[in-house]
Structures are given as C-alpha cells and as structure tokens.
Design an enzyme around this catalytic site. Structure first.
Site, PDB file in Angstrom:
ATOM      1  N   GLY A 222       0.769  -1.244   0.000  1.00 15.58           N
ATOM      2  CA  GLY A 222       0.000   0.000   0.000  1.00 15.58           C
ATOM      3  C   GLY A 222       0.792   1.281   0.000  1.00 15.58           C
ATOM      4  N   ARG A 302      -7.765   1.423 -14.739  1.00 17.93           N
ATOM      5  CA  ARG A 302      -7.688   2.216 -13.504  1.00 17.93           C
ATOM      6  C   ARG A 302      -8.420   3.569 -13.585  1.00 17.93           C
ATOM      7  NH1 ARG A 302      -3.955   3.905 -10.990  1.00 17.93           N
ATOM      8  NH2 ARG A 302      -4.468   3.103  -8.931  1.00 17.93           N
ATOM      9  N   TYR A 306     -11.304   3.458 -10.836  1.00 15.53           N
ATOM     10  CA  TYR A 306     -11.023   4.170  -9.572  1.00 15.53           C
ATOM     11  C   TYR A 306     -10.943   5.680  -9.759  1.00 15.53           C
ATOM     12  CZ  TYR A 306      -8.963  -0.507  -8.981  1.00 15.53           C
ATOM     13  OH  TYR A 306      -8.734  -1.854  -8.975  1.00 15.53           O
ATOM     14  N   CYS A 332     -16.532   0.583 -26.554  1.00 13.32           N
ATOM     15  CA  CYS A 332     -17.918   0.984 -26.804  1.00 13.32           C
ATOM     16  C   CYS A 332     -18.606   1.574 -25.581  1.00 13.32           C
ATOM     17  CB  CYS A 332     -18.716  -0.222 -27.269  1.00 13.32           C
ATOM     18  SG  CYS A 332     -18.848  -1.405 -25.931  1.00 13.32           S
ATOM     19  N   GLU A 333     -17.831   2.032 -24.624  1.00 13.99           N
ATOM     20  CA  GLU A 333     -18.411   2.801 -23.527  1.00 13.99           C
ATOM     21  C   GLU A 333     -17.374   3.833 -23.121  1.00 13.99           C
ATOM     22  OE1 GLU A 333     -18.585   0.811 -19.561  1.00 13.99           O
ATOM     23  OE2 GLU A 333     -18.312  -1.002 -20.748  1.00 13.99           O
TER      24      GLU A 333
END
Ligand code: LLP
Length: 404
Positions: A222, A302, A306, A332-333
């Site tokens: 992290g 990503r 997010y 397509c989006e």
C-alpha cells in the site's frame, strides 16, 4: 541507472513492436527496491513483491534477481513464482475467500501462508495442528487507502478475520495447537500517511502476548507513489525509522526478536511501466478536442474503475505547442484516460504515453470488445526485449467450444 525512459526511446520501441504496447523499465524496479532496502537498513524487515500488480515472468525473474521475495494472492501466482525459481521460503501466500484445497496446495508447495477466515483456520488446525507454522490475516477496523475500492481494513471489509473475534481465534489455536508464526494486516492501497502503518503496529503490539510463537508481523503493502507531479507519497524513510523504533520496543518488552514484513506492489512496479498508444482520431466538439487512441479500458482500467489519474504525454511531438485534449479510448463505452490535459500538439498518428502503468495495468486487462491484449516489452540496461506477444485472432477463439 536510467530511472525514466525518455520519449525518443519509447517512440523507437513503439516503432519496433507496434502499439498499444506496455513497456517496463527494469532499472526503475531495482531503484525502488534499493530505496526500500536503504530506508529499512536498521530494522529487521523483509519485502515480498505483491505480484498481483504485474505477473509477467520476466518481471518476476527480475524481482528474484535483485533479491526481493514474492507475495502471491492466488495459488497460481505461487506456481508462477516457483516456475521462475523463487524458493518456497521466499514465497508468501495471502488470499481470501478461497476453498481450503488452495491452502492444502500451498502447504504442499512449502510456502508461507496467511489464513484469512476462521473457517479455514479451523480446517487448517484440524489437518496440520502444530506441524505447519502459519500466519493469520486480521481486519483491524482501520479505514485507509486511496479510495473505498482499494481499502481493505475497515469495519465493513471482507478481508481478514475481524479483530473482535480474537477469542474465537485463540480458542481454535489452543484446541488445535496451531503454530501461529505471523500476524498480517493490509489496510489498503495508496496509503500516504505513515501513521496508518503505525496504527497497525500498535494493534500488533497489543496482540503479540497472545501468540508466544510469533516471528513476523506483516503490515501488507500500500505504499503510495506519485501519479502526478508533486503528489504526496509515503515517506519511506520515516516509515523505516518508525518501524525500527517499533521493533526495538517490542523486542525489549518481550526479550526476543521479531521481523516486519511488507508486501509492496505499486511501489515496485507502478512507475516502471508505460502504456504507449497511438492517436487514431482527433474529434472536435464544442470546446473539447478528443484524442482517440488505439487502446481503452480493456488495457488500462484504472481511470475508469477508480477515477485514477495517470499522467499522459505526447512523446512523438515533444516540441509542439501546448493545447488541451481529452484522451479517450476506442471501447464501446466511456473510457476516458484523461480530461482536459495539456499536451504538446497532437496529430493523428502521434504516440501518447500513459505513465504509471506498471502496476495493475496489463494485469487487469481484458479482451472486451474482442480486442487484443497489448504486447509487453522490458527494457534492461537500455535494451528492449519483447516479453509477451500481442494477442492474435486465434487467442480470441482459444478455449471456446463450438457446439452449434
Ligand atoms: N498485500 C495485499 C494483501 C494486498 O491485497 C495488496 C493489494 C497488496 C499487498 C499490494 O498493494 P500495493 O502495494 O500494490 O498498493 N487494482 C488496484 C489496487 C488493488 C490492490 C489489491 N491488493 C489499483 O489499481 O489501484
């Protein structure tokens, strides 16, 4: 050691291997690992590369060659690690929600294991008793991490055994004489503040007396790296100093030695990776100029998943006038890589590099829209080599069974 690959080199690699293309700089991975080693030089610490970030076997071999251990989130990652030559004692396996058979497989490989549920801990105790030292993953009820999707230690999270179930853990350990060798807490990804890790250390401090055979305390991964210029990152030097003090305090209280373990993924490979795309189409609408590239959320999810920010640069026209573009993919989006970015003038055919693409880039890619996954290239000492072929049509049919 060349830590950032320059536009000319990236363009020449793209000319050779085509686009879209992932390019990884091995030197940067080495430099990041050496930073960790020097920051923690005075504390008894081990680093396990969280291979979920990027599992290409050449990256794993490089990690092995620089002396770093490896963390796996599935038994298949452990098999990959063994395939490239990691010794079982340098492999750590921390998974969640798995069938007990995966843990049995991990035991047969002889690797380090952290168990994530009471149910699997009980099965483990019944089968192996004291014979196989093991770690347990705890949920400390600490909220941390860059956003909720990558936050794992909070009180609604599925990860780890909730700390309030300590008595149940202790009962199982006692009834089955389980050898608890380690405790594990990973609170999330992109943790800026050292204080979060030290809160975890405090939790461990209180737990140690319950587990007389403990050897390691695993604080997970992290560490935050910079995605933007001037981004706040985890102060690794400070963390190294704090961990040194923590271990000293623990050792003087208990008169024995402990080791801290960490599982960095992004810290080691994020900045080493570049996704090189080619501009297919420029489209102007109202005040926006879209630069449509030959990639999309199928290759780097990503930004969509997010809202992650990835720096973008026009590497094939580095002297062009600065203009504003919204960089989109061809899926397509909506698959916007960056909104209203200042880039050197973009022309159709230019290469745009998307930075920080080493961690969770290729690894989370897919064949959505029946598009091919990109090729991958590694650069070692300035020399580029292909390490994964671009998909071809046969890959889209592989494993499909025509029954109609
Ligand atoms: N250890 C455990 C138990 C983990 O679950 C993770 C990440 C790590 C270590 C490594 O974390 P890192 O150092 O890479 O932050 N796909 C997301 C990140 C998901 C992380 C999942 N677990 C992203 O692209 O931001």
């Amino acid at each position: 050691m060349q830590q950032e690959l320059l536009p000319e080199l990236l363009c020449s690699i793209a000319n050779t291997y085509g686009t879209p293309l992932y390019v990884y700089n091995a030197d940067k991975i080495t430099a990041q690992f050496r930073n960790l080693q020097s920051s923690f030089a005075n504390s008894n610490t081990r680093f396990f590369y969280a291979s979920k970030a990027l599992t290409n076997i050449n990256i794993l071999k490089h990690i092995l060659s620089i002396g770093c251990s490896i963390d796996c989130s599935s038994v298949n990652e452990a098999h990959l690690a063994i395939h490239v030559g990691f010794k079982p004692e340098n492999i750590l396996y921390t998974s969640n929600g798995i069938d007990f058979s995966e843990i049995e497989e991990a035991v047969s490989l002889g690797i380090n294991i952290n168990i994530d549920s009471l149910s699997n801990l009980e099965k483990f105790g019944k089968k192996y008793g004291h014979s196989y030292p093991v770690g347990i993953r705890l949920r400390p009820n600490i909220m941390a991490g860059g956003n909720l999707k990558i936050s794992t230690g909070h009180s609604n999270s599925k990860f780890g055994i909730p700390i309030e179930q300590l008595n149940e853990i202790l009962d199982l350990v006692q009834q089955n004489q389980i050898f608890i060798r380690g405790l594990h807490i990973h609170t999330g990804s992109e943790i800026k503040d050292v204080s979060v890790f030290m809160k975890v250390a405090e939790v461990f401090f209180d737990l140690v007396p319950h587990f007389p055979e403990l050897e390691f305390l695993d604080l997970g991964g992290g560490f935050k790296v910079a995605y933007k210029n001037n981004d706040h990152i985890t102060d690794i030097n400070l963390l190294g100093n704090e961990i040194e003090k923590f271990l000293k305090g623990l050792e003087s209280k208990h008169q024995r030695k402990f080791q801290c373990w960490f599982e960095p993924g992004k810290y080691l490979v994020s900045e080493a990776g570049y996704l090189i795309t080619k501009v297919n189409v420029l489209k102007t609408s109202n005040n926006t100029v879209f630069a449509g590239v030959n990639s999309g959320l199928n290759h780097l999810i990503r930004p969509m998943m997010y809202d992650a920010y990835h720096r973008i640069a026009n590497i094939s026209n580095t002297k062009g006038d600065i203009k504003t573009y919204t960089v989109t993919g061809n899926i397509c989006e909506t698959d916007t890589f960056g909104t209203d970015r200042s880039l050197n003038e973009v022309r159709e055919g230019d290469y745009l590099a998307i930075y920080n693409a080493g961690a969770y880039g290729f690894e989370m890619s897919s064949n959505y829209n029946a598009r091919y996954k990109p090729a991958e290239v590694i650069v070692v000492d300035g020399k580029a080599s292909l390490i994964r072929k671009r998909d071809e049509f046969a890959d889209l049919l592989r494993n499909q069974i025509a029954v109609l």
